[in-house]
Design a protein around this motif. Structure first.
Motif, PDB file in Angstrom:
ATOM      1  N   ALA A 156       5.367  16.753  -1.239  1.00 18.30           N
ATOM      2  CA  ALA A 156       4.332  16.443  -0.251  1.00 18.30           C
ATOM      3  C   ALA A 156       4.443  14.995   0.203  1.00 18.30           C
ATOM      4  CB  ALA A 156       2.945  16.719  -0.836  1.00 18.30           C
ATOM      5  N   VAL A 157       4.624  14.096  -0.750  1.00 18.07           N
ATOM      6  CA  VAL A 157       4.788  12.677  -0.410  1.00 18.07           C
ATOM      7  C   VAL A 157       6.032  12.478   0.451  1.00 18.07           C
ATOM      8  CG1 VAL A 157       5.318  10.385  -1.365  1.00 18.07           C
ATOM      9  CG2 VAL A 157       3.554  11.804  -2.432  1.00 18.07           C
ATOM     10  N   GLN A 158       7.128  13.114   0.046  1.00 20.26           N
ATOM     11  CA  GLN A 158       8.399  12.950   0.753  1.00 20.26           C
ATOM     12  C   GLN A 158       8.279  13.338   2.222  1.00 20.26           C
ATOM     13  OE1 GLN A 158      11.655  11.864  -0.414  1.00 20.26           O
ATOM     14  NE2 GLN A 158      11.850  11.845   1.804  1.00 20.26           N
ATOM     15  N   PHE A 176       3.413   2.401   2.573  1.00 20.68           N
ATOM     16  CA  PHE A 176       3.650   3.476   1.615  1.00 20.68           C
ATOM     17  C   PHE A 176       2.456   3.671   0.692  1.00 20.68           C
ATOM     18  CE2 PHE A 176       5.493   5.018  -2.456  1.00 20.68           C
ATOM     19  CZ  PHE A 176       5.976   6.229  -2.016  1.00 20.68           C
ATOM     20  N   ASP A 177       1.877   2.571   0.201  1.00 19.90           N
ATOM     21  CA  ASP A 177       0.728   2.676  -0.699  1.00 19.90           C
ATOM     22  C   ASP A 177      -0.477   3.288   0.009  1.00 19.90           C
ATOM     23  OD1 ASP A 177       2.178   1.595  -2.771  1.00 19.90           O
ATOM     24  OD2 ASP A 177       1.456  -0.450  -2.466  1.00 19.90           O
ATOM     25  N   HIS A 178      -0.666   2.944   1.258  1.00 21.65           N
ATOM     26  CA  HIS A 178      -1.789   3.509   2.008  1.00 21.65           C
ATOM     27  C   HIS A 178      -1.567   5.006   2.256  1.00 21.65           C
ATOM     28  CE1 HIS A 178      -5.332   3.547   4.419  1.00 21.65           C
ATOM     29  NE2 HIS A 178      -4.703   3.872   5.538  1.00 21.65           N
ATOM     30  N   MET A 179      -0.332   5.379   2.510  1.00 26.68           N
ATOM     31  CA  MET A 179      -0.003   6.796   2.676  1.00 26.68           C
ATOM     32  C   MET A 179      -0.374   7.576   1.428  1.00 26.68           C
ATOM     33  SD  MET A 179       2.496   9.172   1.598  1.00 26.68           S
ATOM     34  CE  MET A 179       3.782   8.053   1.043  1.00 26.68           C
ATOM     35  N   ARG A 180      -0.020   7.047   0.250  1.00 27.74           N
ATOM     36  CA  ARG A 180      -0.339   7.742  -0.998  1.00 27.74           C
ATOM     37  C   ARG A 180      -1.851   7.832  -1.206  1.00 27.74           C
ATOM     38  NH1 ARG A 180       0.847   5.575  -5.567  1.00 27.74           N
ATOM     39  NH2 ARG A 180       1.477   3.485  -4.916  1.00 27.74           N
ATOM     40  N   GLN A 181      -2.567   6.818  -0.795  1.00 32.13           N
ATOM     41  CA  GLN A 181      -4.025   6.832  -0.911  1.00 32.13           C
ATOM     42  C   GLN A 181      -4.625   7.954  -0.062  1.00 32.13           C
ATOM     43  OE1 GLN A 181      -5.897   3.093   0.143  1.00 32.13           O
ATOM     44  NE2 GLN A 181      -7.863   4.073   0.498  1.00 32.13           N
ATOM     45  N   VAL A 182      -4.127   8.108   1.156  1.00 29.27           N
ATOM     46  CA  VAL A 182      -4.625   9.171   2.032  1.00 29.27           C
ATOM     47  C   VAL A 182      -4.284  10.544   1.458  1.00 29.27           C
ATOM     48  CG1 VAL A 182      -4.426  10.218   4.327  1.00 29.27           C
ATOM     49  CG2 VAL A 182      -4.492   7.735   4.100  1.00 29.27           C
ATOM     50  N   LEU A 183      -3.079  10.684   0.918  1.00 27.56           N
ATOM     51  CA  LEU A 183      -2.681  11.977   0.343  1.00 27.56           C
ATOM     52  C   LEU A 183      -3.495  12.303  -0.908  1.00 27.56           C
ATOM     53  CD1 LEU A 183       1.211  12.151   0.743  1.00 27.56           C
ATOM     54  CD2 LEU A 183      -0.598  12.832   2.324  1.00 27.56           C
ATOM     55  N   ARG A 184      -3.829  11.285  -1.690  1.00 25.33           N
ATOM     56  CA  ARG A 184      -4.655  11.526  -2.881  1.00 25.33           C
ATOM     57  C   ARG A 184      -6.031  12.070  -2.500  1.00 25.33           C
ATOM     58  NH1 ARG A 184      -2.256   6.754  -5.146  1.00 25.33           N
ATOM     59  NH2 ARG A 184      -3.981   5.491  -4.362  1.00 25.33           N
ATOM     60  N   GLU A 196      -8.725   4.948   8.549  1.00 23.96           N
ATOM     61  CA  GLU A 196      -9.728   4.049   9.108  1.00 23.96           C
ATOM     62  C   GLU A 196      -9.376   2.586   8.895  1.00 23.96           C
ATOM     63  OE1 GLU A 196     -13.431   7.115   8.118  1.00 23.96           O
ATOM     64  OE2 GLU A 196     -13.286   5.161   7.147  1.00 23.96           O
ATOM     65  N   GLN A 197      -8.161   2.342   8.369  1.00 24.51           N
ATOM     66  CA  GLN A 197      -7.792   0.967   8.042  1.00 24.51           C
ATOM     67  C   GLN A 197      -6.487   0.592   8.716  1.00 24.51           C
ATOM     68  OE1 GLN A 197      -8.011   0.157   3.776  1.00 24.51           O
ATOM     69  NE2 GLN A 197      -9.257   1.981   3.512  1.00 24.51           N
ATOM     70  N   PRO A 198      -6.483   0.246  10.001  1.00 24.26           N
ATOM     71  CA  PRO A 198      -5.267  -0.113  10.691  1.00 24.26           C
ATOM     72  C   PRO A 198      -4.578  -1.326  10.093  1.00 24.26           C
ATOM     73  CG  PRO A 198      -7.198  -0.671  11.994  1.00 24.26           C
ATOM     74  CD  PRO A 198      -7.684   0.172  10.865  1.00 24.26           C
ATOM     75  N   SER A 199      -5.292  -2.097   9.288  1.00 28.02           N
ATOM     76  CA  SER A 199      -4.678  -3.275   8.658  1.00 28.02           C
ATOM     77  C   SER A 199      -3.633  -2.882   7.629  1.00 28.02           C
ATOM     78  CB  SER A 199      -5.754  -4.134   7.978  1.00 28.02           C
ATOM     79  OG  SER A 199      -6.435  -3.391   6.980  1.00 28.02           O
ATOM     80  N   ASN A 200      -3.604  -1.586   7.261  1.00 26.33           N
ATOM     81  CA  ASN A 200      -2.622  -1.117   6.287  1.00 26.33           C
ATOM     82  C   ASN A 200      -1.305  -0.790   6.921  1.00 26.33           C
ATOM     83  OD1 ASN A 200      -3.759  -0.692   3.397  1.00 26.33           O
ATOM     84  ND2 ASN A 200      -5.439  -0.172   4.760  1.00 26.33           N
ATOM     85  N   ARG A 201      -1.138  -1.078   8.203  1.00 21.48           N
ATOM     86  CA  ARG A 201       0.157  -0.835   8.840  1.00 21.48           C
ATOM     87  C   ARG A 201       1.171  -1.867   8.358  1.00 21.48           C
ATOM     88  NH1 ARG A 201      -0.249   1.811  14.756  1.00 21.48           N
ATOM     89  NH2 ARG A 201      -2.080   3.109  14.390  1.00 21.48           N
ATOM     90  N   SER A 202       2.437  -1.448   8.347  1.00 21.86           N
ATOM     91  CA  SER A 202       3.491  -2.352   7.880  1.00 21.86           C
ATOM     92  C   SER A 202       4.580  -2.475   8.912  1.00 21.86           C
ATOM     93  CB  SER A 202       4.091  -1.829   6.569  1.00 21.86           C
ATOM     94  OG  SER A 202       4.667  -0.564   6.739  1.00 21.86           O
ATOM     95  N   GLU A 213      -4.856  16.603  11.005  1.00 27.34           N
ATOM     96  CA  GLU A 213      -5.797  16.302   9.928  1.00 27.34           C
ATOM     97  C   GLU A 213      -5.729  14.861   9.432  1.00 27.34           C
ATOM     98  OE1 GLU A 213      -8.054  18.328   8.844  1.00 27.34           O
ATOM     99  OE2 GLU A 213      -7.413  20.288   9.596  1.00 27.34           O
ATOM    100  N   LEU A 214      -4.565  14.443   8.962  1.00 29.01           N
ATOM    101  CA  LEU A 214      -4.459  13.173   8.247  1.00 29.01           C
ATOM    102  C   LEU A 214      -4.656  11.964   9.146  1.00 29.01           C
ATOM    103  CD1 LEU A 214      -1.417  14.066   5.960  1.00 29.01           C
ATOM    104  CD2 LEU A 214      -3.850  14.190   5.408  1.00 29.01           C
TER     105      LEU A 214
END
Length: 247
Positions: A171-173, A186-194, A241-247, A235-236
């Motif tokens: 799922a993460v991949q 990447f960390d923000h992505m995992r947070q959303v998936l969790r 809600e946190q655009p500051s998490n963009r990299s 969905e995702l």
């Protein structure tokens, strides 16, 4: 989202890959899957046969019945481990193409027109995509070792835990391509998936099962990318809600 939603999004990938204009982006992941799978499964089965022959030869005559017990267990463990390595190797090699496929799928689903040609998109994707794939490996490998050991220490229960871990990994991949294309860390992505664990386990579980089915496993990569991107669009994406998490 529910467990069944994750399954639904994966299955939706089968219809998306047939969309006019996307088929050429599906071709490269298909070819990569076919080449890697053909060589890997042939090698693994031959090695398993050799090791089982050596194991049976080592056993005393009164214990040769163990072959019928050990071989299925070894085969199941091998298949589960192979699903991880096969997915990792194939995705690493096809990562730039996968990212472009996810980008084009998102544009198709949102009605956007490509802002750059295919070759330019691919060239620009390579350096960043490989760095992102490295981050995934750093995240996956220590957990892979830990859960693999649990699988051996706890027969039965350990295999269930291993299957769920592989489902999460898959799922993460596949969800990460859309997040990465939109420059989310990447960390923000995992947070959303969790926050969507049930759907992720549903998605990853069916991907893992299809990976073990001959012929269908060759379609898994592009189908999973399309399905995960559809889940991102519908969905995702709306949950972020946190655009500051963009990299």
């Amino acid at each position: 989202m529910t467990f069944s939603d994750g399954i639904k999004y994966f299955l939706s990938g089968f219809s998306i890959i047939q969309t006019k204009g996307l088929k050429r982006f599906v071709l490269v992941p298909l070819v990569v899957n076919f080449v890697i799978f053909s060589f890997a499964i042939g090698y693994l089965l031959s090695e398993l046969g050799l090791h089982m022959d050596a194991f049976v030869a080592w056993l005393p005559d009164w214990l040769t019945w163990l072959e019928s017990l050990v071989y299925p267990i070894a085969l199941i463990v091998l298949i589960f481990a192979f699903s991880f390595f096969f997915s990792t190797a194939a995705n690493w090699l096809a990562a730039p193409f996968n990212g472009v496929l996810a980008e084009r799928v998102e544009q198709h689903l949102t009605g956007q027109k490509p802002s750059r040609d295919n070759f330019t998109a691919l060239l620009k994707a390579i350096p960043h995509t490989l760095v992102r794939e490295w981050k995934k490996l750093v995240y996956f490998i220590p957990r892979f070792i830990g859960y693999f050991l649990i699988g051996f220490i706890l027969p039965g229960l350990g295999q269930v835990i291993w299957f769920l871990f592989i489902a999460w990994v898959l799922a993460v991949q596949y969800c990460d391509y859309a997040f990465d294309n939109n420059r989310y860390a990447f960390d923000h992505m995992r947070q959303v998936l969790r926050q969507n664990k049930s759907a992720c386990f549903g998605f990853g579980s069916v991907v893992s099962i299809f990976t073990m089915v001959p012929v269908l496993n060759l379609l898994v990569m592009p189908v999973a990318i399309c399905g995960a991107t559809a889940m991102w669009v519908e969905e995702l994406k709306g949950q972020i809600e946190q655009p500051s998490n963009r990299s």
